[in-house]
Design an enzyme around this catalytic site. Structure first.
Site, PDB file in Angstrom:
ATOM      1  N   TYR A 183      33.171  54.009  46.595  1.00  0.00           N
ATOM      2  CA  TYR A 183      34.281  53.073  46.317  1.00  0.00           C
ATOM      3  C   TYR A 183      34.700  52.337  47.597  1.00  0.00           C
ATOM      4  O   TYR A 183      34.853  51.117  47.601  1.00  0.00           O
ATOM      5  CB  TYR A 183      35.440  53.879  45.735  1.00  0.00           C
ATOM      6  CG  TYR A 183      36.645  53.069  45.309  1.00  0.00           C
ATOM      7  CD1 TYR A 183      36.646  52.378  44.090  1.00  0.00           C
ATOM      8  CD2 TYR A 183      37.781  53.010  46.098  1.00  0.00           C
ATOM      9  CE1 TYR A 183      37.757  51.653  43.696  1.00  0.00           C
ATOM     10  CE2 TYR A 183      38.898  52.287  45.705  1.00  0.00           C
ATOM     11  CZ  TYR A 183      38.884  51.610  44.496  1.00  0.00           C
ATOM     12  OH  TYR A 183      39.989  50.886  44.106  1.00  0.00           O
ATOM     13  N   LYS A 228      34.566  48.318  48.420  1.00  0.00           N
ATOM     14  CA  LYS A 228      35.782  47.548  48.730  1.00  0.00           C
ATOM     15  C   LYS A 228      35.714  46.938  50.124  1.00  0.00           C
ATOM     16  O   LYS A 228      36.271  45.869  50.368  1.00  0.00           O
ATOM     17  CB  LYS A 228      37.017  48.446  48.579  1.00  0.00           C
ATOM     18  CG  LYS A 228      37.246  48.934  47.135  1.00  0.00           C
ATOM     19  CD  LYS A 228      37.424  47.777  46.182  1.00  0.00           C
ATOM     20  CE  LYS A 228      37.791  48.211  44.774  1.00  0.00           C
ATOM     21  NZ  LYS A 228      37.978  47.069  43.864  1.00  0.00           N
TER      22      LYS A 228
HETATM   23  P1  NAP Z   1      42.192  50.325  35.561  1.00  0.00           P
HETATM   24  O1  NAP Z   1      43.574  50.538  35.054  1.00  0.00           O
HETATM   25  O2  NAP Z   1      41.209  51.419  35.504  1.00  0.00           O
HETATM   26  O3  NAP Z   1      41.595  49.015  34.829  1.00  0.00           O
HETATM   27  C1  NAP Z   1      40.310  48.563  35.130  1.00  0.00           C
HETATM   28  C2  NAP Z   1      39.952  47.422  34.209  1.00  0.00           C
HETATM   29  O4  NAP Z   1      38.618  46.982  34.527  1.00  0.00           O
HETATM   30  C3  NAP Z   1      39.928  47.817  32.735  1.00  0.00           C
HETATM   31  O5  NAP Z   1      40.403  46.745  31.980  1.00  0.00           O
HETATM   32  C4  NAP Z   1      38.443  48.065  32.491  1.00  0.00           C
HETATM   33  O6  NAP Z   1      38.026  47.899  31.143  1.00  0.00           O
HETATM   34  C5  NAP Z   1      37.827  46.961  33.337  1.00  0.00           C
HETATM   35  N1  NAP Z   1      36.424  47.210  33.655  1.00  0.00           N
HETATM   36  C6  NAP Z   1      35.888  48.348  34.180  1.00  0.00           C
HETATM   37  N2  NAP Z   1      34.570  48.210  34.351  1.00  0.00           N
HETATM   38  C7  NAP Z   1      34.249  46.953  33.920  1.00  0.00           C
HETATM   39  C8  NAP Z   1      33.050  46.202  33.846  1.00  0.00           C
HETATM   40  N3  NAP Z   1      31.875  46.727  34.221  1.00  0.00           N
HETATM   41  N4  NAP Z   1      33.086  44.929  33.347  1.00  0.00           N
HETATM   42  C9  NAP Z   1      34.265  44.392  32.956  1.00  0.00           C
HETATM   43  N5  NAP Z   1      35.437  45.053  33.012  1.00  0.00           N
HETATM   44  C10 NAP Z   1      35.439  46.310  33.488  1.00  0.00           C
HETATM   45  O7  NAP Z   1      42.222  49.854  37.097  1.00  0.00           O
HETATM   46  P2  NAP Z   1      43.389  49.244  38.013  1.00  0.00           P
HETATM   47  O8  NAP Z   1      44.073  50.369  38.688  1.00  0.00           O
HETATM   48  O9  NAP Z   1      44.172  48.240  37.238  1.00  0.00           O
HETATM   49  O10 NAP Z   1      42.499  48.530  39.120  1.00  0.00           O
HETATM   50  C11 NAP Z   1      42.179  47.144  39.085  1.00  0.00           C
HETATM   51  C12 NAP Z   1      41.489  46.776  40.395  1.00  0.00           C
HETATM   52  O11 NAP Z   1      42.340  47.126  41.497  1.00  0.00           O
HETATM   53  C13 NAP Z   1      40.182  47.542  40.635  1.00  0.00           C
HETATM   54  O12 NAP Z   1      39.252  46.703  41.292  1.00  0.00           O
HETATM   55  C14 NAP Z   1      40.604  48.663  41.566  1.00  0.00           C
HETATM   56  O13 NAP Z   1      39.543  49.142  42.341  1.00  0.00           O
HETATM   57  C15 NAP Z   1      41.648  47.944  42.410  1.00  0.00           C
HETATM   58  N6  NAP Z   1      42.578  48.853  43.073  1.00  0.00           N
HETATM   59  C16 NAP Z   1      43.390  49.692  42.375  1.00  0.00           C
HETATM   60  C17 NAP Z   1      44.259  50.558  43.053  1.00  0.00           C
HETATM   61  C18 NAP Z   1      45.171  51.510  42.333  1.00  0.00           C
HETATM   62  O14 NAP Z   1      45.830  52.310  43.032  1.00  0.00           O
HETATM   63  N7  NAP Z   1      45.262  51.481  41.032  1.00  0.00           N
HETATM   64  C19 NAP Z   1      44.286  50.534  44.452  1.00  0.00           C
HETATM   65  C20 NAP Z   1      43.454  49.662  45.133  1.00  0.00           C
HETATM   66  C21 NAP Z   1      42.617  48.820  44.444  1.00  0.00           C
HETATM   67  P3  NAP Z   1      38.113  49.108  30.059  1.00  0.00           P
HETATM   68  O15 NAP Z   1      39.520  49.124  29.612  1.00  0.00           O
HETATM   69  O16 NAP Z   1      37.194  48.689  28.999  1.00  0.00           O
HETATM   70  O17 NAP Z   1      37.669  50.344  30.783  1.00  0.00           O
END
Ligand code: NAP
Length: 248
Positions: free
Chosen positions: A156, A160
């Site tokens: 991961y 990133k």
């Molecule tokens: P999340 O709640 O797990 O949501 C991820 C979304 O991406 C879901 O809608 C998922 O669809 C979709 N997805 C996953 N794989 C996919 C693919 N191959 N093609 C198209 N869509 C896909 O994640 P989040 O926490 O909102 O994170 C969003 C972004 O922020 C990510 O890039 C994550 O790495 C980054 N981020 C998050 C955090 C944190 O603390 N949450 C921190 C730093 C960075 P499904 O619903 O179908 O699974």
């Protein structure tokens, strides 16, 4: 005047969490919204409906952003449907956390493909249309661990960190075409992705945050709105940390 009136935004992975919140925030500011997701489930359909309820044009597209050919195909379809794409948010991302000693090749490849290759796929697909329309804003969602590293997240963190290098390079390649490319590096944001962490790990993270709380998807959406809008018209190639001061 709303900040994104007349603009069209494409946001990947928007059925929930940060992607959905960015889509809702952009819609509130007047942008028409194309959202993507990998699962064609009720949650995604509901998200599209909520976005449309903001009074803008909204449509959902189901495909895997790790797939190069599909990314090209769906961007073409979105441009047919909406006429243009002014803003791309590469948000879709996954984790497959484990120490390198235990990490399988599949876990490495999957995370790199979904988190990093997708950014190449979608950015490449929108670049020529953005050049023709003489402008655009690309926002890539990285993470603080792409800068700091994190035990158990080598796949991961590498994906990133790759996004940050990609963002800086694209900013240099297309700045003269009035296309900006920036990254957001969220810290600990309360979504499904972090909900599955054990309570003691969550507490450890929050203890390390100067603002003493986890972030919300709307904290990230506010920064995305800034980068999408003309408020940031002289900002490109940058990474903004949204982490309550965790990373300085
Ligand atoms: P999340 O709640 O797990 O949501 C991820 C979304 O991406 C879901 O809608 C998922 O669809 C979709 N997805 C996953 N794989 C996919 C693919 N191959 N093609 C198209 N869509 C896909 O994640 P989040 O926490 O909102 O994170 C969003 C972004 O922020 C990510 O890039 C994550 O790495 C980054 N981020 C998050 C955090 C944190 O603390 N949450 C921190 C730093 C960075 P499904 O619903 O179908 O699974």
């Amino acid at each position: 005047m709303r900040l994104l009136e007349g603009k069209t935004a494409l946001i990947t992975g928007a059925s929930r969490g940060i992607g959905k919140e960015i889509a809702l925030r952009f819609a509130q500011e007047g942008a028409d919204i194309a959202v993507t997701n990998i699962s064609d489930d009720e949650e995604f359909k509901q998200a599209v409906e909520e976005i449309a309820n903001k009074g803008v044009k909204a449509k959902g597209y189901v495909f895997n952003v790790a797939d190069f050919a599909d990314s090209q195909k769906y961007v073409e379809e979105i441009i047919k449907d909406f006429g243009k794409i002014d803003i791309l948010v590469n948000n879709a991302g996954i984790t497959r956390d484990t120490l390198l000693m235990r990490m399988t090749e599949e876990q490495w490849d999957l995370v790199i493909q979904v988190n990093l290759k997708s950014v190449f796929n979608l950015t490449k697909a929108v670049l020529m249309p953005m050049m023709k329309q003489k402008g655009g804003s690309i926002i890539n969602i990285s993470s603080v661990v792409g800068v700091s590293g994190n035990a158990g997240q080598s796949n991961y963190s590498a994906s990133k960190a790759g996004i940050i290098g990609f963002t800086k390079s694209i900013a240099k390649e297309v700045g003269s075409r009035n296309i900006r490319c920036n990254a957001l590096a969220p810290g600990f944001i309360m979504t499904d992705m972090t909900a599955r962490l054990p309570e003691e790990i969550k507490k450890e993270w929050i203890d390390k945050i100067p603002l003493k709380r986890g972030g919300t998807p709307s904290d990230v959406a506010a920064a995305a709105l800034f980068l999408a809008s003309d408020l940031s018209s002289y900002i490109t190639g940058q990474t903004i940390n949204i982490c309550g001061g965790m990373l300085t």
